[in-house]
Design a protein around this motif. Structure first.
Motif, PDB file in Angstrom:
ATOM      1  N   LEU A 199     -25.508 -16.940  30.242  1.00 12.06           N
ATOM      2  CA  LEU A 199     -24.347 -16.280  29.665  1.00 12.06           C
ATOM      3  C   LEU A 199     -23.173 -16.585  30.589  1.00 12.06           C
ATOM      4  O   LEU A 199     -23.220 -16.265  31.780  1.00 12.06           O
ATOM      5  CB  LEU A 199     -24.621 -14.774  29.583  1.00 12.06           C
ATOM      6  N   ARG A 200     -22.146 -17.219  30.029  1.00 18.57           N
ATOM      7  CA  ARG A 200     -21.024 -17.655  30.864  1.00 18.57           C
ATOM      8  C   ARG A 200     -19.846 -16.708  30.692  1.00 18.57           C
ATOM      9  O   ARG A 200     -19.337 -16.520  29.592  1.00 18.57           O
ATOM     10  CB  ARG A 200     -20.610 -19.078  30.479  1.00 18.57           C
ATOM     11  N   VAL A 226     -15.939 -14.928  27.288  1.00 16.65           N
ATOM     12  CA  VAL A 226     -17.386 -15.011  27.087  1.00 16.65           C
ATOM     13  C   VAL A 226     -17.660 -16.329  26.392  1.00 16.65           C
ATOM     14  O   VAL A 226     -17.163 -16.541  25.279  1.00 16.65           O
ATOM     15  CB  VAL A 226     -17.881 -13.827  26.226  1.00 16.65           C
ATOM     16  N   GLU A 227     -18.374 -17.225  27.027  1.00 21.76           N
ATOM     17  CA  GLU A 227     -18.608 -18.564  26.459  1.00 21.76           C
ATOM     18  C   GLU A 227     -17.279 -19.224  26.074  1.00 21.76           C
ATOM     19  O   GLU A 227     -17.184 -19.909  25.058  1.00 21.76           O
ATOM     20  CB  GLU A 227     -19.539 -18.483  25.234  1.00 21.76           C
ATOM     21  N   VAL A 252     -22.984 -11.906  21.341  1.00 18.62           N
ATOM     22  CA  VAL A 252     -23.570 -13.218  21.608  1.00 18.62           C
ATOM     23  C   VAL A 252     -25.000 -13.200  21.070  1.00 18.62           C
ATOM     24  O   VAL A 252     -25.822 -12.407  21.544  1.00 18.62           O
ATOM     25  CB  VAL A 252     -23.591 -13.527  23.129  1.00 18.62           C
ATOM     26  N   GLU A 281     -22.367 -17.628  35.730  1.00 20.19           N
ATOM     27  CA  GLU A 281     -23.375 -18.119  34.793  1.00 20.19           C
ATOM     28  C   GLU A 281     -24.597 -17.242  35.007  1.00 20.19           C
ATOM     29  O   GLU A 281     -25.378 -17.460  35.935  1.00 20.19           O
ATOM     30  CB  GLU A 281     -23.696 -19.588  35.050  1.00 20.19           C
ATOM     31  N   VAL A 325     -30.055 -15.058  31.571  1.00 17.38           N
ATOM     32  CA  VAL A 325     -30.430 -13.968  30.673  1.00 17.38           C
ATOM     33  C   VAL A 325     -31.671 -14.370  29.889  1.00 17.38           C
ATOM     34  O   VAL A 325     -32.034 -15.547  29.828  1.00 17.38           O
ATOM     35  CB  VAL A 325     -29.276 -13.603  29.701  1.00 17.38           C
ATOM     36  N   VAL A 338     -20.056 -16.779  19.330  1.00 17.51           N
ATOM     37  CA  VAL A 338     -19.550 -15.476  19.777  1.00 17.51           C
ATOM     38  C   VAL A 338     -18.774 -14.828  18.636  1.00 17.51           C
ATOM     39  O   VAL A 338     -17.947 -15.476  17.996  1.00 17.51           O
ATOM     40  CB  VAL A 338     -18.634 -15.629  21.010  1.00 17.51           C
ATOM     41  N   HIS A 366     -26.718 -10.146  23.075  1.00 17.56           N
ATOM     42  CA  HIS A 366     -25.885  -9.460  24.061  1.00 17.56           C
ATOM     43  C   HIS A 366     -24.568  -8.982  23.456  1.00 17.56           C
ATOM     44  O   HIS A 366     -24.102  -9.519  22.443  1.00 17.56           O
ATOM     45  CB  HIS A 366     -25.592 -10.378  25.256  1.00 17.56           C
ATOM     46  N   GLY A 404     -27.583  -5.663  26.316  1.00 16.94           N
ATOM     47  CA  GLY A 404     -28.471  -6.670  25.752  1.00 16.94           C
ATOM     48  C   GLY A 404     -29.768  -6.038  25.291  1.00 16.94           C
ATOM     49  O   GLY A 404     -30.086  -4.890  25.640  1.00 16.94           O
TER      50      GLY A 404
END
Ligand code: MN
Length: 328
Positions: free
Chosen positions: A246-247, A226-227, A239, A206, A209, A27, A215, A260
């Motif tokens: 994608l978390r 994000v992650e 990302v 979660e 994607v 990220v 993204h 995205g």
């Protein structure tokens, strides 16, 4: 919206992640740059695309975030008629109202939760002004680069209203593409995603994607990771492609924009409000805008006329003395 900088810089991407905060999962946090938008008191906008570390995310090539702005202080949005080529403009509001007029005859009010999508194609001109009723203005303005095969098409304007859909701990408004079964009705020309997500307090998502998509997550309100990487206010978390999940999580709740798309895979030349493929492309667009509209030589030309606008169109800035370079 227009790029109103008087000396717009050319941007050349070096594709290196030079920003701070590269997380374990790749990220990259992209910091906003503050730019005055113009108007009597120069409403400030916070630009996260393009920038040196990252110039595009899929076809997304421009992102201005603004507000909440007290219009009695900033003067609101006052953007006289100006041209675009080779792109689509995406207007997305959280609060307030903007009056849109363009040279294909559209006259629309941009409102929160409604997508206003203008496809410039070969050429269009438009104006954007916050309405007199607007006291607080809050939203985002984005551009999508049109792929080469679609960039010379006729211009058109489209408004669609996504249906809010619950996805786990969030309400999604998918205005472009598809997410968790929710599909947008808007017309785009490369594989893309655009959505507003309102995350509940304590939400852990979660999201499935497409692994070929890269993204970007912009934090508008609240807190989000994000992650596992915490995203500061107004920052865009990038990302890279490759994952199929994608978390996202939030402690106190959040409002984000999720963007995205498949990497564009084309070099573009972007200057002022034009996207072309060469320095000559952009110089020709500027020349035509100046001759046909600013000098008044041909009101039925490439950029047409914005009817009923109470003011003069925006002259183009002077082009840089060096040749514009392409970027990817
Ligand atoms: Mn514009």
């Amino acid at each position: 919206m227009s790029n109103l900088e008087r000396r717009p810089a050319e941007l050349v991407a070096d594709c290196e992640a030079t920003s701070r905060g590269v997380g374990a999962d790749g990220v990259v946090l992209l910091e906003p740059r503050d730019v005055p938008l113009g108007g009597p008191r120069a409403m400030p906008v916070h630009r996260t695309l393009p920038q040196r570390a990252k110039s595009t995310i899929g076809g997304w090539c421009f992102l201005d975030h603004y507000g909440p702005d007290d219009v009695s202080v900033t003067g609101g949005m006052r953007v006289p008629p100006h041209p675009h080529t080779g792109l689509q403009t995406v207007s997305w509001l959280f609060q307030g109202e903007i009056e849109h007029r363009d040279s294909v005859g559209s006259h629309a009010l941009v409102r929160p939760g409604e997508l206003n999508l203008m496809t410039a194609g070969h050429g269009i001109s438009h104006s954007e002004d916050s309405t007199p009723e607007t006291t607080v203005l809050h939203g985002a303005q984005l551009w999508l680069a049109l792929p080469d095969a679609w960039r010379e098409q006729d211009p058109f304007f489209e408004r669609t209203v996504p249906i809010p859909t619950r996805i786990g701990g969030a309400v999604a408004r998918v205005f472009i593409g598809e997410l968790a079964g929710a599909s947008a009705q808007s017309t785009v020309f490369s594989p893309l995603l655009g959505a507003q997500l309102d995350l509940d307090a304590g939400a852990t998502l979660e999201l499935e994607v497409r692994p070929e998509f890269e993204h970007g997550i912009l934090l508008d309100l609240g807190d989000v990771t994000v992650e596992g990487v915490e995203v500061p206010h107004r920052h865009l978390a990038y990302v890279p492609a490759g994952g199929d999940l994608l978390r996202l999580s939030s402690v106190g709740g959040a409002r984000i924009l999720l963007l995205g798309g498949e990497p564009l895979g084309e070099q573009i030349v972007m200057w002022w409000n034009f996207i072309g493929r060469s320095h000559e492309d952009v110089a020709a667009s500027r020349e035509q805008w100046q001759n046909e509209v600013i000098e008044g030589a041909d009101a039925s030309g490439r950029f047409g006329t914005v009817a009923d606008y109470p003011g003069s169109p925006l002259p183009a800035p002077v082009m840089p003395t060096v040749r514009l370079k392409p970027r990817q």
